[in-house]
Design a protein around this motif. Structure first.
Motif, PDB file in Angstrom:
ATOM      1  N   MET A   5       0.817  -1.212   0.000  1.00 55.06           N
ATOM      2  CA  MET A   5       0.000   0.000   0.000  1.00 55.06           C
ATOM      3  C   MET A   5       0.850   1.261   0.000  1.00 55.06           C
ATOM      4  N   ASP A   6       0.178   2.365  -0.343  1.00 57.89           N
ATOM      5  CA  ASP A   6       0.802   3.679  -0.328  1.00 57.89           C
ATOM      6  C   ASP A   6       0.461   4.362   0.982  1.00 57.89           C
ATOM      7  N   ILE A   7       1.051   5.541   1.198  1.00 64.15           N
ATOM      8  CA  ILE A   7       0.727   6.342   2.368  1.00 64.15           C
ATOM      9  C   ILE A   7      -0.437   7.282   2.063  1.00 64.15           C
ATOM     10  N   MET A   8      -0.264   8.071   0.986  1.00 67.56           N
ATOM     11  CA  MET A   8      -1.282   9.061   0.663  1.00 67.56           C
ATOM     12  C   MET A   8      -2.371   8.417  -0.183  1.00 67.56           C
ATOM     13  N   MET A   9      -3.567   8.296   0.409  1.00 67.00           N
ATOM     14  CA  MET A   9      -4.707   7.700  -0.276  1.00 67.00           C
ATOM     15  C   MET A   9      -5.952   8.504   0.093  1.00 67.00           C
ATOM     16  N   PRO A  10      -6.986   8.440  -0.735  1.00 64.08           N
ATOM     17  CA  PRO A  10      -8.224   9.162  -0.402  1.00 64.08           C
ATOM     18  C   PRO A  10      -8.944   8.512   0.776  1.00 64.08           C
ATOM     19  N   VAL A  11      -9.792   9.277   1.441  1.00 63.79           N
ATOM     20  CA  VAL A  11     -10.622   8.852   2.579  1.00 63.79           C
ATOM     21  C   VAL A  11      -9.778   8.632   3.837  1.00 63.79           C
ATOM     22  N   MET A  12      -8.765   7.785   3.749  1.00 66.19           N
ATOM     23  CA  MET A  12      -7.946   7.446   4.916  1.00 66.19           C
ATOM     24  C   MET A  12      -6.510   7.208   4.457  1.00 66.19           C
ATOM     25  N   ASP A  13      -5.532   7.843   5.130  1.00 63.86           N
ATOM     26  CA  ASP A  13      -4.145   7.598   4.701  1.00 63.86           C
ATOM     27  C   ASP A  13      -3.688   6.215   5.144  1.00 63.86           C
ATOM     28  N   GLY A  14      -2.586   5.763   4.600  1.00 67.68           N
ATOM     29  CA  GLY A  14      -2.121   4.397   4.815  1.00 67.68           C
ATOM     30  C   GLY A  14      -1.870   4.055   6.272  1.00 67.68           C
ATOM     31  N   ILE A  15      -1.261   4.984   7.015  1.00 65.99           N
ATOM     32  CA  ILE A  15      -0.954   4.707   8.412  1.00 65.99           C
ATOM     33  C   ILE A  15      -2.239   4.559   9.222  1.00 65.99           C
ATOM     34  N   ALA A  16      -3.228   5.429   8.963  1.00 72.24           N
ATOM     35  CA  ALA A  16      -4.517   5.328   9.663  1.00 72.24           C
ATOM     36  C   ALA A  16      -5.197   4.004   9.343  1.00 72.24           C
ATOM     37  N   MET A  17      -5.054   3.559   8.084  1.00 77.08           N
ATOM     38  CA  MET A  17      -5.653   2.279   7.697  1.00 77.08           C
ATOM     39  C   MET A  17      -4.991   1.123   8.451  1.00 77.08           C
ATOM     40  N   GLU A  19      -3.504   1.249  11.329  1.00 76.42           N
ATOM     41  CA  GLU A  19      -3.931   1.313  12.731  1.00 76.42           C
ATOM     42  C   GLU A  19      -5.341   0.752  12.899  1.00 76.42           C
ATOM     43  N   LYS A  20      -6.223   1.046  11.942  1.00 77.68           N
ATOM     44  CA  LYS A  20      -7.591   0.543  11.991  1.00 77.68           C
ATOM     45  C   LYS A  20      -7.607  -0.976  11.862  1.00 77.68           C
ATOM     46  N   VAL A  21      -6.805  -1.493  10.938  1.00 76.87           N
ATOM     47  CA  VAL A  21      -6.721  -2.945  10.748  1.00 76.87           C
ATOM     48  C   VAL A  21      -6.232  -3.620  12.032  1.00 76.87           C
ATOM     49  N   ARG A  22      -5.240  -3.023  12.681  1.00 76.48           N
ATOM     50  CA  ARG A  22      -4.717  -3.584  13.925  1.00 76.48           C
ATOM     51  C   ARG A  22      -5.782  -3.548  15.026  1.00 76.48           C
ATOM     52  N   GLU A  23      -6.530  -2.448  15.095  1.00 73.62           N
ATOM     53  CA  GLU A  23      -7.596  -2.333  16.100  1.00 73.62           C
ATOM     54  C   GLU A  23      -8.642  -3.431  15.911  1.00 73.62           C
ATOM     55  N   ALA A  42       7.235   6.685   8.905  1.00 70.45           N
ATOM     56  CA  ALA A  42       7.982   5.433   9.096  1.00 70.45           C
ATOM     57  C   ALA A  42       7.920   4.973  10.552  1.00 70.45           C
ATOM     58  N   HIS A  43       8.032   5.935  11.473  1.00 68.83           N
ATOM     59  CA  HIS A  43       8.002   5.613  12.908  1.00 68.83           C
ATOM     60  C   HIS A  43       6.650   5.020  13.299  1.00 68.83           C
ATOM     61  N   ARG A  44       5.561   5.642  12.835  1.00 73.41           N
ATOM     62  CA  ARG A  44       4.221   5.134  13.149  1.00 73.41           C
ATOM     63  C   ARG A  44       3.989   3.766  12.511  1.00 73.41           C
TER      64      ARG A  44
END
Length: 214
Positions: A5-17, A19-23, A42-44
């Motif tokens: 996956m990429d970082i910059m995506m519509p609706v939700m950025d990659g890192i937020a996605m 985190e959501k998957v992990r939750e 990278a840290h997140r």
């Protein structure tokens, strides 16, 4: 198994996605391929268990190497889970045998020391539970294996209510979750009816509402 996956995506950025998957508790691995050389991203990502943060332009070999490593990692995890499940299964079988032996010993009058008794009650999860008991007498003269068939039918009948059972001579003992006498009578009658339906007649049954293994 693996998401690229990429970082910059519509609706939700990659890192937020991620985190959501992990939750949500979804077990998957991520490879990030991004043009954003940002330490915070990278840290997140690493904080969420992402091992590969590849910067564009990415060489095909980098992606191949990352995939190979993650596939090997998934294989190791699956092997570890398989081994763990195998040992858990063996442990459950051993616990069942220990329960049966403890029940036989109690019925046959074996005397345990206080330490032994405490050990069994705690490790077999019997110390804080109340039990009732049912005993069936089976005619094994015509066919010795009858007692095993009767036991199997009764185990299925009692279901999750059954704690442990054991065979001693021509008797099958069943320790079940605590029951009121009126409910226990219905249980016993229902069991005898189920056994009759299976072709087993002339069985004698008795019960006690409060079974104390000590």
């Amino acid at each position: 198994d693996v998401i690229l996956m990429d970082i910059m995506m519509p609706v939700m950025d990659g890192i937020a996605m991620i985190e959501k998957v992990r939750e949500e508790g979804i077990q998957t691995e991520f490879i990030i391929i991004s043009g954003y050389d940002d330490f915070e991203y990278a840290h997140r990502a690493m904080g969420n268990g992402v091992k590969y943060f590849l910067l564009k332009p990415t060489q095909p070999q980098e992606i191949t190497d990352a995939l190979k490593d993650i596939i090997a990692q998934i294989g190791r995890k699956e092997k570890a889970v398989h081994i763990e499940n195998k040992y858990k299964e063996s442990a459950e079988k051993l616990k069942k045998l220990m329960k049966e032996q403890f029940l036989r010993d109690c019925i046959l009058g074996r005397v345990y020391s206080d330490e032994e008794q405490k050990y069994y009650l705690e490790n077999l999860e019997m110390d804080e539970k109340n039990f009732s008991a049912v005993a069936l007498q089976v005619n094994i003269k015509t066919s010795p294996e009858n007692i095993f068939f009767v036991r199997s039918i009764a185990e299925e009948y009692f279901g999750e209510c059954l704690f442990v059972c054991a065979i001693i001579d021509d008797l099958v003992y069943f320790v079940i979750d605590s029951q009121q006498e009126k409910d226990l009578i219905l249980y016993v009658q229902g069991l005898l009816d189920a056994l009759k339906d299976a072709g087993y007649y002339g069985l004698a049954a008795t019960y006690c509402t409060k079974w104390d293994m000590t």
